[in-house]
Design an enzyme around this catalytic site. Structure first.
Site, PDB file in Angstrom:
ATOM      1  CE  LYS A   1      17.160   2.659   7.976  1.00  0.00           C
ATOM      2  NZ  LYS A   1      17.203   1.291   8.512  1.00  0.00           N
TER       3      LYS A   1
ATOM      4  CE  LYS B   1      13.328  -0.015  -2.152  1.00  0.00           C
ATOM      5  NZ  LYS B   1      12.734  -1.164  -1.451  1.00  0.00           N
TER       6      LYS B   1
ATOM      7  CE  LYS C   1      17.066  -6.198   2.075  1.00  0.00           C
ATOM      8  NZ  LYS C   1      15.974  -5.222   1.956  1.00  0.00           N
TER       9      LYS C   1
ATOM     10  CB  THR D   1       5.849  -0.485   2.858  1.00  0.00           C
ATOM     11  OG1 THR D   1       7.003  -0.417   3.690  1.00  0.00           O
ATOM     12  CG2 THR D   1       6.269  -0.862   1.460  1.00  0.00           C
TER      13      THR D   1
ATOM     14  CG  ASN E   1       3.936  -4.458   6.573  1.00  0.00           C
ATOM     15  OD1 ASN E   1       4.248  -3.678   5.687  1.00  0.00           O
ATOM     16  ND2 ASN E   1       3.773  -4.067   7.812  1.00  0.00           N
TER      17      ASN E   1
ATOM     18  CB  SER F   1      13.398   3.013   8.180  1.00  0.00           C
ATOM     19  OG  SER F   1      12.826   1.764   8.458  1.00  0.00           O
TER      20      SER F   1
HETATM   21  P1  NAD Z   1       4.843 -10.418   4.437  1.00  0.00           P
HETATM   22  O1  NAD Z   1       5.594 -11.640   4.778  1.00  0.00           O
HETATM   23  O2  NAD Z   1       4.183  -9.624   5.492  1.00  0.00           O
HETATM   24  O3  NAD Z   1       3.709 -10.768   3.338  1.00  0.00           O
HETATM   25  C1  NAD Z   1       3.955 -11.494   2.194  1.00  0.00           C
HETATM   26  C2  NAD Z   1       2.616 -11.910   1.588  1.00  0.00           C
HETATM   27  O4  NAD Z   1       2.858 -12.565   0.344  1.00  0.00           O
HETATM   28  C3  NAD Z   1       1.835 -12.896   2.447  1.00  0.00           C
HETATM   29  O5  NAD Z   1       0.453 -12.578   2.399  1.00  0.00           O
HETATM   30  C4  NAD Z   1       2.091 -14.232   1.759  1.00  0.00           C
HETATM   31  O6  NAD Z   1       1.064 -15.190   1.982  1.00  0.00           O
HETATM   32  C5  NAD Z   1       2.113 -13.774   0.317  1.00  0.00           C
HETATM   33  N1  NAD Z   1       2.723 -14.760  -0.576  1.00  0.00           N
HETATM   34  C6  NAD Z   1       3.821 -15.530  -0.363  1.00  0.00           C
HETATM   35  N2  NAD Z   1       4.017 -16.349  -1.402  1.00  0.00           N
HETATM   36  C7  NAD Z   1       3.025 -16.083  -2.292  1.00  0.00           C
HETATM   37  C8  NAD Z   1       2.668 -16.620  -3.556  1.00  0.00           C
HETATM   38  N3  NAD Z   1       3.381 -17.605  -4.101  1.00  0.00           N
HETATM   39  N4  NAD Z   1       1.622 -16.086  -4.199  1.00  0.00           N
HETATM   40  C9  NAD Z   1       0.884 -15.097  -3.628  1.00  0.00           C
HETATM   41  N5  NAD Z   1       1.146 -14.576  -2.428  1.00  0.00           N
HETATM   42  C10 NAD Z   1       2.210 -15.071  -1.781  1.00  0.00           C
HETATM   43  O7  NAD Z   1       5.884  -9.511   3.605  1.00  0.00           O
HETATM   44  P2  NAD Z   1       5.812  -7.963   3.328  1.00  0.00           P
HETATM   45  O8  NAD Z   1       6.598  -7.237   4.367  1.00  0.00           O
HETATM   46  O9  NAD Z   1       4.409  -7.574   3.034  1.00  0.00           O
HETATM   47  O10 NAD Z   1       6.694  -7.870   1.990  1.00  0.00           O
HETATM   48  C11 NAD Z   1       6.148  -8.174   0.704  1.00  0.00           C
HETATM   49  C12 NAD Z   1       7.105  -7.653  -0.357  1.00  0.00           C
HETATM   50  O11 NAD Z   1       7.296  -6.253  -0.173  1.00  0.00           O
HETATM   51  C13 NAD Z   1       8.513  -8.260  -0.335  1.00  0.00           C
HETATM   52  O12 NAD Z   1       8.984  -8.291  -1.672  1.00  0.00           O
HETATM   53  C14 NAD Z   1       9.315  -7.232   0.458  1.00  0.00           C
HETATM   54  O13 NAD Z   1      10.712  -7.286   0.154  1.00  0.00           O
HETATM   55  C15 NAD Z   1       8.686  -5.960  -0.053  1.00  0.00           C
HETATM   56  N6  NAD Z   1       8.881  -4.793   0.806  1.00  0.00           N
HETATM   57  C16 NAD Z   1       8.432  -4.784   2.093  1.00  0.00           C
HETATM   58  C17 NAD Z   1       8.595  -3.650   2.865  1.00  0.00           C
HETATM   59  C18 NAD Z   1       8.059  -3.574   4.268  1.00  0.00           C
HETATM   60  O14 NAD Z   1       8.151  -2.493   4.872  1.00  0.00           O
HETATM   61  N7  NAD Z   1       7.456  -4.643   4.811  1.00  0.00           N
HETATM   62  C19 NAD Z   1       9.259  -2.535   2.340  1.00  0.00           C
HETATM   63  C20 NAD Z   1       9.712  -2.567   1.020  1.00  0.00           C
HETATM   64  C21 NAD Z   1       9.502  -3.705   0.262  1.00  0.00           C
END
Ligand code: NAD
Length: 427
Positions: A78, A102, A114, A198, A229, A359
């Protein structure tokens, strides 16, 4: 015999080696059987593909993509698929490795996988994006399937792309197969509660971390890096449901500070009308991302990028608790400093596991063709996150170690048990 990176096996790159170090630290402490340890150090299956896409101007462009399964001892692989110009086999293999742990730390019946394509999707037209997505999914079809490997969205992929993947797989096998990917649109086998999952998991683990630290979360102050998100849902749930005060937020455009606490719905509405960024929001003072990370708050949630908390930043961190919403936001050197400073770090493989948990709920609902109410989703997620936090914290106490190593010990223990009971085929 010791667990070692033996023989001529070679890690796909430096990120994977760093991930192996985290594993080895826990494996040593728990006295893991070296035969099992040596097996779990490596990705089981890695596929690199090169495939053509006819662009809108008639040129044929060749793209590189990957799918990696780290380990499938406990169930199908996954893990998400990301579209990014810099992604590579090292990054995708490391993320697959982390997915194994995880899924195991929250006790889901999955292994770790992945995928990724080296592409900047903002440079593609809608038609090109669809053709690339459908061709890539056909290229990795030999690895995926509802009982083999179930992809999901990751960086720059979304519900629309998951619908294309599901349709492509279904066309190729001749039957509609909802359970082949998760993160789909709600009217196409998606699940209630997936977008917030998340962030909700981050909020639940933050609350549990406050409980064990003697902090009253309803009086706690919070700084959140990233307002996408994960960041925005963490902020919303922490403030609306737990009463915490979100005093600082940031995104790629910079940060904002408000000692009275932000109205998160108002800030989300502003972001959505402002091209997805918070810059210019009038009810806060501009700050830098570095100021946010080193702010005097109870809880810090890095929810943006890898390697956000470096050695330099770690020295100045004042938060009492860090809850890793992002994957890999703390460097190895920074972590040593945070542990010395007695800061409780809830590691990514636990703190952001709410996403993969819902998920999993989506996949179960797809396989049963029976869909649950949002209340059921939230109740089951809360139960899993609280139980997992408790197990990791108890392991931390037992081994007198940090939360990340404790989370690895719990996860490795579960995967090792599956490997041991299955045996090594052929015996
Ligand atoms: P997203 O694209 O929705 O949001 C990312 C955010 O980070 C945005 O607000 C962006 O402007 C900001 N950002 C980017 N560069 C930046 C910087 N240099 N300084 C400060 N802020 C910055 O992504 P997401 O889904 O929220 O994911 C964020 C993290 O969480 C990632 O590491 C992702 O792998 C991890 N993650 C996400 C999920 C999920 O369900 N979406 C699950 C597990 C882990």
């Amino acid at each position: 015999m010791e667990i070692s990176k033996m023989g001529n096996l070679k890690a796909p790159g430096p990120l994977y080696e760093m991930a192996q170090h985290q594993f080895l630290k826990a494996a040593k402490l728990m006295d893991l059987d070296p035969n099992i340890g040596n097996f779990l150090l490596w990705p089981q299956k890695s596929l690199t593909v090169h495939f053509p896409v006819v662009m809108d101007d008639g040129r044929v462009e060749i793209f590189e993509g990957y799918r990696v399964q780290h380990n499938t001892a406990r169930g199908p692989a996954k893990g998400g698929i990301r579209y990014h110009p810099e992604t590579n086999l090292d990054e995708v293999s490391s993320l697959a490795f982390w997915m194994t742990w995880k899924c195991a730390v929250v006790n889901l019946p999955y292994g770790g996988g992945k995928g990724g394509v080296r592409v900047d999707p903002s440079k593609l037209s809608e038609k090109e994006l669809e053709k690339l997505s459908r061709r890539f999914f056909s290229e990795i079809q030999m690895m995926v399937g509802p009982t083999k490997d179930i992809p999901a969205p990751d960086v720059n992929t979304n519900a629309k792309i998951m619908a294309w993947y599901m349709d492509t797989f279904s066309m190729n096998v001749g039957q509609t197969t909802l359970g082949v990917v998760t993160g789909k649109p709600l009217d196409l086998g998606g699940s209630e509660g997936r977008p917030e999952a998340t962030g909700r998991g981050v909020a639940i683990t933050a609350s549990e971390a406050c409980n064990v630290s003697g902090i009253d979360i309803s009086k706690a102050t919070v700084a959140i890096q990233g307002f996408g998100n994960v960041g925005s849902f963490s902020a919303k749930i922490l403030s609306e449901e737990y009463g915490a005060k979100i005093v600082a937020v940031s995104d790629v455009s910079g940060g904002l500070y408000n000692p009275e606490g932000f109205d998160i719905d108002d800030l989300i509405a502003y972001r959505d009308q402002n091209g997805g960024i918070i810059k210019g929001y009038p009810k806060g003072t501009p700050i830098t991302n570095e100021e946010l990370l080193t702010m005097n708050v109870d809880i810090l949630v890095p929810a943006a990028l890898e390697n956000a908390i470096t050695e330099k930043i770690a020295n100045d961190v004042k938060a009492k608790i860090i809850v890793e919403g992002a994957n890999g936001p703390t460097t190895e050197e920074a972590e040593k400093i945070l542990i010395e400073k007695d800061i409780l770090v809830v590691p990514d493989i636990l703190a952001n596991a709410g996403g993969v948990t819902v998920s999993y709920f989506e996949w179960v609902q797809d396989l049963q063709s029976h869909f649950w109410e949002i209340e059921d989703i939230r109740r089951k997620l809360t139960k899993i996150m609280k139980r997992s936090f408790g197990e990791v914290f108890a392991t931390k106490q037992k081994y007198n170690t940090d939360m990340r190593t404790a989370a690895y010990i719990v996860a490795i223990g579960r995967v090792a048990e599956a490997v041991k009971k299955r045996g090594y085929f052929p015996m």
